[in-house]
Design a protein around this motif. Sequence first.
Motif, PDB file in Angstrom:
ATOM      1  N   PHE A  99       0.845  -1.184   0.000  1.00  0.00           N
ATOM      2  CA  PHE A  99       0.000   0.000   0.000  1.00  0.00           C
ATOM      3  C   PHE A  99       0.884   1.238   0.000  1.00  0.00           C
ATOM      4  CE2 PHE A  99      -2.684  -3.236   1.949  1.00  0.00           C
ATOM      5  CZ  PHE A  99      -3.926  -3.024   1.356  1.00  0.00           C
ATOM      6  N   THR A 102       4.399   0.664   1.257  1.00  0.00           N
ATOM      7  CA  THR A 102       4.551  -0.022   2.551  1.00  0.00           C
ATOM      8  C   THR A 102       3.837  -1.368   2.488  1.00  0.00           C
ATOM      9  OG1 THR A 102       4.616   2.098   3.715  1.00  0.00           O
ATOM     10  CG2 THR A 102       4.191   0.132   5.038  1.00  0.00           C
ATOM     11  N   ILE A 184      -1.004   5.865   3.722  1.00  0.00           N
ATOM     12  CA  ILE A 184      -1.234   4.535   4.294  1.00  0.00           C
ATOM     13  C   ILE A 184      -2.135   4.572   5.529  1.00  0.00           C
ATOM     14  CG2 ILE A 184       0.950   3.639   3.410  1.00  0.00           C
ATOM     15  CD1 ILE A 184       2.021   3.818   6.313  1.00  0.00           C
ATOM     16  N   TRP A 188      -4.230   1.134   7.211  1.00  0.00           N
ATOM     17  CA  TRP A 188      -3.740   0.709   8.538  1.00  0.00           C
ATOM     18  C   TRP A 188      -4.818   0.880   9.610  1.00  0.00           C
ATOM     19  CZ3 TRP A 188      -0.187  -0.275   5.176  1.00  0.00           C
ATOM     20  CH2 TRP A 188       0.868  -1.117   5.522  1.00  0.00           C
TER      21      TRP A 188
END
Length: 239
Positions: A99, A102, A184, A188
């Motif tokens: 993503f 990461t 991100i 997350w």
Amino acid sequence: QDVIENALLNALRENEADNGCAMVMDVKTGQIRAIANLDRMTDSKGNVSYRELYNYAVGKRREPGSTMKLASMMAVLESNPELNLLNDSINVGEGAWNFSGTDMRDSHLYEDNHSYSIQEAFEISSNIGIARLVMNEFGESIERQTLFTEYMNEFMISKSMGFQLKGSAQPEMPTPTKDTWSAIALPWIAHGYGIEMSPLQILAFYNAVANNGYYRKPTIVSDIPVSYTHLTLPTTPYV
């Protein structure tokens, strides 16, 4: 109270955990019936015991991890009720997904591309599956990302409960308008990281699901008795 303290103690010993908490909440009323908190202690001889040092259940803010996935799935289904939990699928690659530079990993890898039904992705608690579902539904614009955070407010995930105890931890969640937001942030947050709340806040959210969607604010005080001061009436009327 005795039951949950013993259950918590046994679980901490079995997992050799540093600390933990347990709570009992009345589903229909929101009343907190019991709270237990224990910390691992080691003396100079290496003997391990547990005792209460801090009220983690109410006062400690932490990342909820996979317990957040229920809220993420609810937001996805509220936004797109046409999704079919059994027939629609989500690809998780080989168990790792990138993503915005990461990598995110699931609990295990696959030899080739793998897909789950939406229900399966939730059942096995797939990090990638839930994150991709959220990104597919809300990731295309700042407005859509903001909609996801608004759902979290509606679910009382990122909004203060106003609990009746001084020192209660307040939730912390970035939004697209804050400097802490990044490319991100959304995937997350979707699987429980980059957001913090107390265990009590998580419990209240799950309690609303158990209560057929009706949120009940956690309470420890149901009412406060009012004391009346008896007045001596004057013997003659006022003029």
